[in-house]
Design a protein around this motif. Sequence first.
Motif, mmCIF file in Angstrom:
data_model
loop_
_atom_site.group_PDB
_atom_site.id
_atom_site.type_symbol
_atom_site.label_atom_id
_atom_site.label_comp_id
_atom_site.label_asym_id
_atom_site.label_seq_id
_atom_site.Cartn_x
_atom_site.Cartn_y
_atom_site.Cartn_z
ATOM 1 N N UNK A 124 72.420 25.043 92.167
ATOM 2 C CA UNK A 124 71.869 26.597 92.443
ATOM 3 C C UNK A 124 72.203 26.776 93.561
ATOM 4 N N UNK A 153 71.265 31.583 98.354
ATOM 5 C CA UNK A 153 72.541 33.036 98.192
ATOM 6 C C UNK A 153 71.714 33.554 99.343
ATOM 7 N N UNK A 154 73.475 34.103 100.428
ATOM 8 C CA UNK A 154 73.543 34.159 101.977
ATOM 9 C C UNK A 154 73.184 36.117 101.855
ATOM 10 N N UNK A 155 72.600 36.295 101.124
ATOM 11 C CA UNK A 155 72.372 37.698 101.512
ATOM 12 C C UNK A 155 71.224 37.939 102.726
ATOM 13 N N UNK A 156 71.027 39.114 103.405
ATOM 14 C CA UNK A 156 69.423 38.993 104.267
ATOM 15 C C UNK A 156 68.474 39.329 103.352
ATOM 16 N N UNK A 157 67.621 38.865 102.701
ATOM 17 C CA UNK A 157 66.734 39.046 102.320
ATOM 18 C C UNK A 157 65.569 40.562 102.599
ATOM 19 N N UNK A 182 64.504 35.329 92.611
ATOM 20 C CA UNK A 182 64.816 36.557 93.048
ATOM 21 C C UNK A 182 65.018 37.702 92.976
#
Lengths: 419, 219
Positions: free
Chosen positions: B38, B41-45, B211
Amino acid sequence: MSATYERGMNAFKEVLDAPIASFFSSCVHCGLCAEACLFYTETGDPQYTPIHKLEPLRRAWQQEYTLLGKLARLTGLAKPVTDAELAEWSPLVYDSCTLCGRCSVVCPVGNDITYMVRKMREGMSAAGHAPEGLVMATTRAIQSGSPAGVKWVTVQAQIKHVEAEFGFKVPVNLENADYLVLMSSWEILNYPEYLGAVGRILNKAGATWTLAEDAYEATNSGIQIGASDLARELVGRIVNAAERLKVKCVISPECGHAYTAIRWEGPNLMGRPFGFEVKHILEVLDDLRREGRLKLKGTLDTPLTYHDPCQISRRGGVYEQPRTLLNQLAPQFKEMSDSGVMNWCCGGGGGVSANERAEPLRMTVFKKKKAQIEELGVKTMVTACANCRVVMEEALEHYHMDVEMLGLTELVAEHLDES
Amino acid sequence: MSALELLTWARGDGLAIALAICAFGILLRLFEIFSLGRKADLSRPRETSPGSGWRTIFSRSLPPPGLLKRSPVTYIGGYVFHIGFALTLFFFVPHIELVRGLTGLSWPGLPMQVVDIAAVAAILALFAVLASRLTNPVKRYLSGFQDYLAWLLTLLPLLTGYLAFHHVVADYTLMLALHVLSVELLLVALPFTKLFHTVSVFVSRWYNGDIFGRKGVAS
Ligand code: SF4
Ligand code: SF4
């Protein structure tokens, strides 16, 4: 085997990851996802069951990445996915899914079906089975900067208009501003009041902001069609402008999918985290309010409700902010049934509104929203997505419903305390 | 082969083989899943929400607003079956004795009458969900051979166990042998059919929660 078919199957292999493998492994065919999907609830047609929309992808996974599936294929017990099947699935994957995410919060085994539909579209578009309307919108976006073919001169005309009406200068290509303001084609074409509203609010709050000549369009049809290379190109324009102008924060306009594209998919498409923040305009409004920089006066005293755009609430986490604002502005604000993260889609998200082939179906599934509005009995509906707004205005007209739509940012601007 | 010989084989070699296939199958399937990997995920949580995946493992057992009403048989049938099956499997005293014999572990069981009710409830629930699968347009549309096979493989141990326990069939030894064999069939099929959701559900729910959690949406 045609080359495009090969490309499609390779794209399937490429997108299959551990989450998808676990989702397919867990599905027990309980059918609950259908009960969550407006395409099933409004048509009663089982082919619109969310998990069924993924059948070719599931078979590709099984035959490629499981021992038994491989054995079944080698012995001829299982047939590989054919190009004809992909073509047959195109309406299911594109016309009957708005990527609204409702199935993903309902599935008892936790399948994020929406995530899989998004991934499956990568293979479908590579195989040449994306609907023509979406392909054209994407081509226009790449060539002219906007899926609707809106060029910078159109934006300039709007800037002039705003400047004349409100008497402030709209900053363009300003460096080191707090905010880079983006728009969606809809706002440029149908709702010119958005730019004026944002400008007035930010000016009043004492924030610096700018437009960028090479990045004014926020929407990303590359994502909706499932072409990551094109999506990267489109989001890259915004990232480049934000970095060149050294802005602190990029404001995604009143558009749900634009928000998903920049906020959540953007860094992954670019392959790196961003050095600036990305916020939806509602988040910015709420920040300003909390900091005491957004002063409002007066209220709108008509009964009204709020339509949660899927990508902003369920898929984006912005559901409290609009309610805080509306509770302040509209004493007669009433919630629809299934509001917030359980909202029902307008029927036109995920590229469906740009896909003419899907139009009759889109009108049919609007019956859900229609019932919700009628149940509540209000004549005014506020939202925060220009695409939802266009789709619903069309459908309201289609059903001869006397309901007025309002953008939340515009409503806030109208009640700005200018003293 | 006499009934006793069959029972002896089923309890001995049969069980060992079934457990080995089941364990190997589960490991293989988990490997097939996790080896796909997997991407990070590089987006900022929105907020660091540690544990959102773990929370969803539990929270997804409850129906979301409105769904219970839309699909009552699925939910109620599902609850009654799963709880009834689990009580019968884990709290029937002879089952606990068996585990103790094999591993030395044991825990208190439930009174026979309670287990009896649980088993009957689970069997009835299985028939209710089968009826729903055959009549509900969506379930009927989705279902194939595997779905019905999984149903049958789940029913058999409950049914044979019930018949053996109540001495309904004259040959108790044979009934017990059939019971053990049906369990073995279930074990062997578990990793390779939809029954694998008993394991993978923890993985899929975790991913889902992860997610949604990073976007600030509890699910
Ligand atoms: S709700 Fe989940 S488990 Fe049930 S059929 Fe849909 S995807 Fe499969
Ligand atoms: S994302 Fe929405 S439209 Fe698409 S399958 Fe799921 S519930 Fe239906």
